[in-house]
Design an enzyme around this catalytic site. Sequence first.
Site, PDB file in Angstrom:
ATOM      1  N   ARG A  82     -77.028 -75.181 -32.399  1.00  7.89           N
ATOM      2  CA  ARG A  82     -78.040 -76.075 -32.972  1.00  7.89           C
ATOM      3  C   ARG A  82     -78.869 -76.564 -31.681  1.00  7.89           C
ATOM      4  NH1 ARG A  82     -75.703 -80.312 -36.974  1.00  7.89           N
ATOM      5  NH2 ARG A  82     -74.892 -81.179 -35.088  1.00  7.89           N
ATOM      6  N   LYS A 184     -81.794 -82.031 -33.794  1.00  2.00           N
ATOM      7  CA  LYS A 184     -81.224 -83.117 -33.495  1.00  2.00           C
ATOM      8  C   LYS A 184     -82.034 -83.855 -32.126  1.00  2.00           C
ATOM      9  CE  LYS A 184     -76.516 -84.750 -33.611  1.00  2.00           C
ATOM     10  NZ  LYS A 184     -76.748 -85.887 -34.553  1.00  2.00           N
ATOM     11  N   GLU A 220     -81.646 -86.610 -46.653  1.00  2.00           N
ATOM     12  CA  GLU A 220     -80.378 -87.219 -46.086  1.00  2.00           C
ATOM     13  C   GLU A 220     -80.349 -88.571 -45.627  1.00  2.00           C
ATOM     14  OE1 GLU A 220     -79.470 -85.019 -42.435  1.00  2.00           O
ATOM     15  OE2 GLU A 220     -81.524 -84.846 -42.104  1.00  2.00           O
TER      16      GLU A 220
HETATM   17  N1  PLP Z   1     -77.793 -85.322 -40.522  1.00  2.00           N
HETATM   18  C1  PLP Z   1     -78.066 -86.222 -39.209  1.00  2.00           C
HETATM   19  C2  PLP Z   1     -79.548 -86.807 -39.349  1.00  2.00           C
HETATM   20  C3  PLP Z   1     -77.151 -86.271 -38.429  1.00  2.00           C
HETATM   21  O1  PLP Z   1     -77.527 -87.015 -37.205  1.00  2.00           O
HETATM   22  C4  PLP Z   1     -75.963 -85.778 -38.246  1.00  2.00           C
HETATM   23  C5  PLP Z   1     -74.949 -85.927 -37.087  1.00  2.00           C
HETATM   24  O2  PLP Z   1     -75.065 -85.003 -36.356  1.00  2.00           O
HETATM   25  C6  PLP Z   1     -75.737 -85.055 -39.413  1.00  2.00           C
HETATM   26  C7  PLP Z   1     -76.625 -84.831 -40.307  1.00  2.00           C
HETATM   27  C8  PLP Z   1     -74.523 -84.326 -39.783  1.00  2.00           C
HETATM   28  O3  PLP Z   1     -74.309 -83.107 -38.856  1.00  2.00           O
HETATM   29  P1  PLP Z   1     -72.757 -82.547 -38.242  1.00  2.00           P
HETATM   30  O4  PLP Z   1     -71.931 -82.491 -39.654  1.00  2.00           O
HETATM   31  O5  PLP Z   1     -73.258 -81.354 -37.539  1.00  2.00           O
HETATM   32  O6  PLP Z   1     -72.380 -83.742 -37.440  1.00  2.00           O
HETATM   33  C1  COI Z   2     -72.736 -87.474 -35.443  1.00  2.00           C
HETATM   34  O1  COI Z   2     -72.294 -87.314 -36.604  1.00  2.00           O
HETATM   35  O2  COI Z   2     -72.370 -86.723 -34.594  1.00  2.00           O
HETATM   36  C2  COI Z   2     -74.200 -88.055 -35.259  1.00  2.00           C
HETATM   37  O3  COI Z   2     -74.691 -87.386 -34.119  1.00  2.00           O
HETATM   38  C3  COI Z   2     -74.515 -88.703 -36.185  1.00  2.00           C
HETATM   39  C4  COI Z   2     -74.899 -90.251 -35.375  1.00  2.00           C
HETATM   40  C5  COI Z   2     -75.314 -91.065 -36.387  1.00  2.00           C
HETATM   41  C6  COI Z   2     -73.771 -90.846 -34.602  1.00  2.00           C
END
Ligand code: PLP
Ligand code: COI
Length: 341
Positions: A82, A184, A220
């Site tokens: 990612r 991200k 989201e």
């Molecule tokens: N959506 C957003 C905007 C996020 O910042 C995060 C955190 O990383 C997620 C979703 C969840 O992603 P992950 O499950 O890869 O941590």
């Molecule tokens: C994560 O879940 O790792 C994120 O980056 C989300 C953030 C809001 C802490």
Amino acid sequence: MEKKKIDWGGLGFDYIKTDWRFVADYKEGAWEEGGLTDQGDLVINECAGVLQYSQSCFEGLKAYTTEDGRIVTFRPDLNGERMENSCRRLEMPVYPREKFVDAVLRTVKANEAFVPPYGSGATLYIRPFMFASGPVIGVKPSDEYQFRVFTTPVGPYFKGGVKPLTIRISDFDRAAPNGTGHIKAGLNYAMSLYAIVDAHKQGFDENMYLDAATRTKVEETGGANFIFVTKDGKVVTPKSSSILPSITRRSLMYVAKEYLGLETEEREIYKEELKDFAECGLCGTAAVISPVGKIVDHGDEICLPCGMEDMGPVTRKLYDTLTGIQMGRIEAPAGWIREIK
Ligand code: PLP
Ligand code: COI
């Protein structure tokens, strides 16, 4: 190895400086080898691309102590992949995923004393990130970058642990249809701060963002994807090209189908359907699965049948199975767990 004296059970989701971090610089068209440093503060030029035009991206994953005392990370290769995609979209040099995983494992190993013990409710949050360190005054990509990985021990993202949240449908948009919502980028979070501070002032835990083009579909929150459970037990999650492809959500959909035998579906979810769901949860590395009890749409309350006291039954099963895999109580699918040795 002796653990640091930390009140693990009392941790929130805050920054605590740990001993080591990984640093690699990109100069003259190439990444240097990089290595561990104890320097947590940095000095950069006033005109660095990150300071002027927010050229930065990051990742988030966790290290866990398993029931049998090993230290593991969860699917770090997907974070590496990612981050490669984030870099491409932001005109930043890709930091190859194999090197990314190696840097993550080395940083965790060096900070082993900060990895919370099994059963403490805490984990070690890992934050890989990259920013433009070279000067730019015209709007263009920088020539120089820095990649870093630091760690910090954390407790639950939402105070109150697994108590269901109250969220509101936001009037602010998070991501444009062909924008940067799927990567991200730090800028996605800078522009969400006003909306989250406002939500907190109004007594809500989070914002539910809708699709910016039609404002009819669920996207989201600022830091997590959604999963919903229908009244007949199907696990449904929004499909959109402007949300972050959450690793937790992708893992949960697999767990729902392959471990729990549930029907799953990734599809567009309309705001109008919200009142029909049995359960709703926020999922992400930080959020794990945080249940939602109430969704407020401009004064209209949608109260999920699971209530405000506890997770719904399907959310609970998903939570227990995912955390069971992460903590080594349940056998993981091949390749999901990377042990730190
Ligand atoms: N959506 C957003 C905007 C996020 O910042 C995060 C955190 O990383 C997620 C979703 C969840 O992603 P992950 O499950 O890869 O941590
Ligand atoms: C994560 O879940 O790792 C994120 O980056 C989300 C953030 C809001 C802490």
